[in-house]
Scaffold this motif. Structure first.
Motif, mmCIF file in Angstrom:
data_model
loop_
_atom_site.group_PDB
_atom_site.id
_atom_site.type_symbol
_atom_site.label_atom_id
_atom_site.label_comp_id
_atom_site.label_asym_id
_atom_site.label_seq_id
_atom_site.Cartn_x
_atom_site.Cartn_y
_atom_site.Cartn_z
ATOM 1 N N PRO A 192 0.836 -1.270 0.004
ATOM 2 C CA PRO A 192 0.060 -0.100 0.099
ATOM 3 C C PRO A 192 0.836 1.333 0.159
ATOM 4 O O PRO A 192 0.552 2.272 -0.655
ATOM 5 C CB PRO A 192 -0.869 0.000 1.366
ATOM 6 C CG PRO A 192 -0.688 -1.341 2.068
ATOM 7 C CD PRO A 192 0.582 -1.986 1.242
ATOM 8 N N GLY A 193 1.852 1.134 0.385
ATOM 9 C CA GLY A 193 3.079 2.282 0.648
ATOM 10 C C GLY A 193 3.384 2.751 -0.842
ATOM 11 O O GLY A 193 3.636 3.952 -1.085
ATOM 12 N N LEU A 194 3.864 1.699 -1.464
ATOM 13 C CA LEU A 194 4.377 1.889 -2.978
ATOM 14 C C LEU A 194 3.351 2.398 -3.817
ATOM 15 O O LEU A 194 3.471 3.381 -4.528
ATOM 16 C CB LEU A 194 4.875 0.547 -3.392
ATOM 17 C CG LEU A 194 5.473 0.251 -4.775
ATOM 18 C CD1 LEU A 194 6.523 1.416 -4.798
ATOM 19 C CD2 LEU A 194 5.882 -0.946 -5.245
ATOM 20 N N LEU A 195 1.913 1.761 -3.531
ATOM 21 C CA LEU A 195 0.939 2.328 -4.539
ATOM 22 C C LEU A 195 0.612 3.731 -4.191
ATOM 23 O O LEU A 195 0.358 4.486 -4.909
ATOM 24 C CB LEU A 195 -0.413 1.481 -4.052
ATOM 25 C CG LEU A 195 -0.699 0.578 -5.296
ATOM 26 C CD1 LEU A 195 -1.294 -0.837 -4.932
ATOM 27 C CD2 LEU A 195 -1.670 1.317 -6.270
ATOM 28 N N ARG A 196 0.737 4.064 -2.842
ATOM 29 C CA ARG A 196 0.510 5.415 -2.601
ATOM 30 C C ARG A 196 1.461 6.535 -3.065
ATOM 31 O O ARG A 196 1.040 7.491 -3.660
ATOM 32 C CB ARG A 196 0.378 5.561 -1.115
ATOM 33 C CG ARG A 196 -0.430 6.948 -0.538
ATOM 34 C CD ARG A 196 -0.457 6.886 1.032
ATOM 35 N NE ARG A 196 -0.781 5.617 1.536
ATOM 36 C CZ ARG A 196 -0.720 5.083 2.575
ATOM 37 N NH1 ARG A 196 -0.036 5.906 3.539
ATOM 38 N NH2 ARG A 196 -1.379 4.156 3.092
ATOM 39 N N GLY A 197 2.784 5.923 -3.095
ATOM 40 C CA GLY A 197 3.920 6.818 -3.661
ATOM 41 C C GLY A 197 3.708 7.076 -5.191
ATOM 42 O O GLY A 197 4.107 8.141 -5.689
ATOM 43 N N VAL A 198 3.291 5.967 -5.661
ATOM 44 C CA VAL A 198 3.036 5.997 -7.261
ATOM 45 C C VAL A 198 1.929 6.955 -7.497
ATOM 46 O O VAL A 198 2.091 7.729 -8.540
ATOM 47 C CB VAL A 198 2.884 4.661 -8.055
ATOM 48 C CG1 VAL A 198 2.338 4.657 -9.521
ATOM 49 C CG2 VAL A 198 4.178 3.902 -7.792
ATOM 50 N N ARG B 28 0.542 9.343 -5.783
ATOM 51 C CA ARG B 28 1.127 10.836 -5.411
ATOM 52 C C ARG B 28 1.800 11.418 -6.461
ATOM 53 O O ARG B 28 1.619 12.552 -6.896
ATOM 54 C CB ARG B 28 1.769 10.825 -3.928
ATOM 55 C CG ARG B 28 2.141 12.157 -3.695
ATOM 56 C CD ARG B 28 2.618 12.357 -2.385
ATOM 57 N NE ARG B 28 1.878 11.601 -1.378
ATOM 58 C CZ ARG B 28 2.438 11.305 -0.129
ATOM 59 N NH1 ARG B 28 3.484 11.194 0.200
ATOM 60 N NH2 ARG B 28 1.532 11.036 0.842
ATOM 61 N N THR B 29 2.877 10.636 -7.030
ATOM 62 C CA THR B 29 3.856 10.939 -8.340
ATOM 63 C C THR B 29 3.039 11.359 -9.377
ATOM 64 O O THR B 29 3.198 12.307 -10.155
ATOM 65 C CB THR B 29 5.026 10.007 -8.136
ATOM 66 O OG1 THR B 29 5.627 9.889 -7.384
ATOM 67 C CG2 THR B 29 5.782 10.433 -9.441
#
Length: 97
Positions: free
Chosen positions: A2-8, A10-11
């Motif tokens: 979920p943190g990776l998806l959130r970062g992608v 947001r980018t």
């Protein structure tokens, strides 16, 4: 994950927002430049060197000048300075001019 998806996500949002803002700024700037060009060309007069003026006709000698010259020739002939042939030649020259 979920943190990776959130970062992608947001980018992607930041990138999309930056692109939209950049495009809007470019359009506004193009509009300003176009307005400045229109204002510039509206206030300037067209150059006069592009307009073609008709050629001026050569000055025609005034009839009074010709009459005066013929009188002078007649006086010279009467005084005997000019012969008949010279008088006729000069008279033709004056009348053809």
């Amino acid at each position: 994950m979920p943190g990776l998806l959130r970062g992608v996500a947001r980018t992607a949002i930041v990138s999309g927002t930056a692109t939209a803002v950049s495009n809007r700024v470019s359009r506004r700037q193009r509009g300003r430049w176009a307005e400045q060009e229109r204002a510039q060309y509206a206030t300037t007069a067209p150059p006069t060197s592009y307009t073609q003026q008709p050629p001026t006709p050569p000055p025609t000698p005034d009839m009074t000048d010709k009459i005066e010259q013929l009188k002078q020739l007649g006086d010279l002939k009467a005084q005997g300075v000019l012969t008949e042939a010279e008088f006729e030649q000069q008279k033709r020259r004056v009348l053809e001019a």
